[in-house]
Design a protein around this motif. Structure first.
Motif, PDB file in Angstrom:
ATOM      1  N   ARG A 241       0.833  -1.210   0.000  1.00 42.44           N
ATOM      2  CA  ARG A 241       0.000   0.000   0.000  1.00 42.44           C
ATOM      3  C   ARG A 241       0.869   1.264   0.000  1.00 42.44           C
ATOM      4  NH1 ARG A 241      -3.289  -3.336   3.228  1.00 42.44           N
ATOM      5  NH2 ARG A 241      -2.327  -2.595   5.156  1.00 42.44           N
ATOM      6  N   LEU A 242       1.985   1.205   0.713  1.00 39.93           N
ATOM      7  CA  LEU A 242       2.893   2.348   0.711  1.00 39.93           C
ATOM      8  C   LEU A 242       3.493   2.565  -0.674  1.00 39.93           C
ATOM      9  CD1 LEU A 242       4.809   1.860   4.092  1.00 39.93           C
ATOM     10  CD2 LEU A 242       3.226   3.686   3.538  1.00 39.93           C
ATOM     11  N   GLU A 243       3.926   1.479  -1.309  1.00 37.91           N
ATOM     12  CA  GLU A 243       4.543   1.600  -2.632  1.00 37.91           C
ATOM     13  C   GLU A 243       3.548   2.067  -3.690  1.00 37.91           C
ATOM     14  OE1 GLU A 243       8.074  -1.776  -2.292  1.00 37.91           O
ATOM     15  OE2 GLU A 243       6.137  -2.306  -3.173  1.00 37.91           O
ATOM     16  N   GLU A 244       2.283   1.790  -3.495  1.00 36.76           N
ATOM     17  CA  GLU A 244       1.260   2.199  -4.457  1.00 36.76           C
ATOM     18  C   GLU A 244       0.780   3.629  -4.235  1.00 36.76           C
ATOM     19  OE1 GLU A 244      -1.722  -0.712  -3.884  1.00 36.76           O
ATOM     20  OE2 GLU A 244      -0.606  -2.337  -4.876  1.00 36.76           O
ATOM     21  N   ASP A 245       1.286   4.275  -3.195  1.00 39.01           N
ATOM     22  CA  ASP A 245       0.885   5.654  -2.895  1.00 39.01           C
ATOM     23  C   ASP A 245       2.083   6.576  -3.108  1.00 39.01           C
ATOM     24  OD1 ASP A 245       0.010   8.054  -1.862  1.00 39.01           O
ATOM     25  OD2 ASP A 245      -1.086   7.143  -0.205  1.00 39.01           O
ATOM     26  N   PRO A 246       2.223   7.185  -4.303  1.00 36.31           N
ATOM     27  CA  PRO A 246       3.400   8.023  -4.578  1.00 36.31           C
ATOM     28  C   PRO A 246       3.546   9.189  -3.602  1.00 36.31           C
ATOM     29  CG  PRO A 246       2.175   7.553  -6.597  1.00 36.31           C
ATOM     30  CD  PRO A 246       1.319   7.095  -5.449  1.00 36.31           C
ATOM     31  N   GLU A 247       2.436   9.795  -3.238  1.00 36.49           N
ATOM     32  CA  GLU A 247       2.505  10.944  -2.325  1.00 36.49           C
ATOM     33  C   GLU A 247       3.053  10.529  -0.967  1.00 36.49           C
ATOM     34  OE1 GLU A 247      -0.429  14.387  -0.424  1.00 36.49           O
ATOM     35  OE2 GLU A 247      -1.203  12.917  -1.859  1.00 36.49           O
ATOM     36  N   LEU A 248       2.567   9.404  -0.459  1.00 29.85           N
ATOM     37  CA  LEU A 248       3.041   8.929   0.841  1.00 29.85           C
ATOM     38  C   LEU A 248       4.502   8.495   0.763  1.00 29.85           C
ATOM     39  CD1 LEU A 248       2.236   8.409   3.739  1.00 29.85           C
ATOM     40  CD2 LEU A 248       1.435   6.141   3.072  1.00 29.85           C
TER      41      LEU A 248
ATOM     42  N   LYS B  63       6.642  11.557   0.877  1.00 33.41           N
ATOM     43  CA  LYS B  63       6.750  12.070   2.250  1.00 33.41           C
ATOM     44  C   LYS B  63       7.689  11.210   3.076  1.00 33.41           C
ATOM     45  CE  LYS B  63       2.146  14.183   2.477  1.00 33.41           C
ATOM     46  NZ  LYS B  63       0.823  14.173   3.159  1.00 33.41           N
TER      47      LYS B  63
END
Length: 427
Positions: A344-351, A354
């Motif tokens: 889920r982290l890898e699929e969220d560029p914005e996160l 950050k």
């Protein structure tokens, strides 16, 4: 002992590196000495000049190279043994060069900026989760963490908060809320139907029927009237025995119960109105709330909330320990859970951005506060060696190149000597 072995190894490598330079110098010396005892033909004097110049060049370069590390032939000639005499300066320059130039703060940060730190860390952590050692470590760590949970403190805190909550609860207000839900969900109707079911089961029993018949006969037999009424009553009692009277009363009551089950029954509606009217009376609600307050006080004083909560927590802890120590705990529960978080982290560029910025900021702070330790570490390692070991180490690392200076000096001197002899002959 290990340091001595290391020094001996360095000396051996350094000695090998000097071999070529020594051979070149020996060749020049042998050539010069050999030409001294040969008849002075022109070509002999020509070659002798080359060997002579080569011997001078080799000896001069040997003196220069040796003077860097020690006194030539042990003679304390001025401006020799330069490195031992200037060890502190050399060390300081070496440390400064590495700390301020080769490994400066900016160079480290520039290098790190080229690496996707967050992605690499997450990917590496996910890969490590599937290893046997990582899963065993997860079980051990989970077991340790669960055992460190302060159950007594948690139980005491929970008891304190529960007591505070219960003591601050307004039972009159609770009663009003309960009655609102009872009326809205028609729980009073359901409770009444439940009572009717119990009453029907009780009335339908044979022993209850016989008991009601006996009670009716006894009541009628003790009933005293005058005249014709007494005669009719005696005739009725003589005609209906205990069983008949019990069956009659039982059927009457069962019919009444069945009628009360019907929501449109007048008697049922009257009963429900009366019950709700009684419950809605302020005096009755006050009395019920007072009873609830007494029950609340009794609960706080007699139930031993602390012991009950501690026992509950201990049971939960025992079950948790048993669970985390199963073989498939890490692979079946922890690994999929953490892998899902990583995905889920890898699929969220914005996160991820950050996380990357936060990680770089923390590394920058760590480098800022610890960069000065690089120089201290280097100096500490340099100071670990005595002069002899340090010189041997430096000769091992750069000695080969320095020895080639001697070789080149001998060869260049030989060639220059030949050139000068040729010029002399031509002149």
């Amino acid at each position: 002992m290990l340091e001595w072995l290391h020094t001996e190894e360095i000396r051996e490598v350094s000695g090998n590196s000097k071999y070529t330079a020594t051979v070149s110098l020996g060749v020049m010396a042998a050539g010069f000495a050999g030409t001294l005892f040969i008849d002075g033909a022109p070509w002999v004097r020509f070659v002798q000049s080359g060997f002579e110049a080569g011997l001078v060049g080799g000896l001069a370069d040997w003196f220069a190279v040796t003077a860097l590390f020690r006194h030539p032939l042990g003679i304390p000639i001025p401006h020799t043994a330069l490195l031992p005499k200037n060890r502190d300066k050399v060390s300081k320059a070496f440390v400064t060069t590495i700390q301020e130039d080769l490994l400066s703060k900016q160079s480290i940060m520039d290098k790190l900026s080229q690496v996707p730190l967050a992605a690499k860390l997450l990917r590496g952590a996910e890969e490590q989760l599937s290893t046997d050692s990582a899963q065993a470590g997860i079980r051990v760590l989970s077991d340790y963490v669960i055992r460190q949970v302060p159950l007594e403190k948690i139980a005491a805190y929970a008891e304190q908060e529960l007591r505070r909550l219960i003591e601050s609860t307004d039972m009159r207000r609770v009663l009003e809320k309960v009655l609102e839900q009872v009326y809205a969900k028609q729980y009073d109707e359901k409770a009444f139907d439940f009572v009717l079911d119990l009453a029907e089961k009780l009335v339908a029993k044979d022993e209850i029927r016989d008991r009601m018949g006996l009670m009716a006969v006894e009541a009628l037999s003790h009933l005293k009237t005058n005249g014709l009424m007494q005669f009719a009553l005696n005739a009725f009692v003589g005609f209906f025995n205990e069983e008949k009277l019990g069956t009659l009363i039982q059927q009457f009551m069962l019919n009444g119960i069945e009628g009360l089950r019907n929501e449109g029954n007048v008697n049922r509606q009257a009963v429900m109105r009366t019950l709700r009217h009684w419950l809605d009376q302020p005096d009755h609600q006050t009395r019920i709330a007072s009873e609830l307050e007494g029950w609340k006080d009794q609960l706080l004083t007699q139930w031993k909330l602390g012991e009950q909560l501690l026992g509950l927590l201990q049971r939960v802890q025992a079950q948790a320990l048993e669970w985390v120590n199963t073989e498939d705990f890490a692979s079946k529960y922890v690994q999929p859970f953490l892998s899902g978080i990583v995905r889920r982290l890898e699929e969220d560029p914005e996160l991820m951005n950050k996380l990357e910025l936060g990680l770089r900021e923390q590394i920058a702070r760590w480098i800022e506060s610890n960069h000065h330790k690089i120089g201290g570490l280097i100096k500490e390692n340099i100071d670990r060696f005595d002069d002899e070991t340090l010189i041997a180490l430096m000769e091992d690392k750069v000695g080969k190149d320095l020895q080639w200076i001697r070789v080149n000096g001998a060869i260049c001197g030989f060639l220059i000597g030949l050139a000068l002899a040729g010029i002399k002959l031509l002149a």
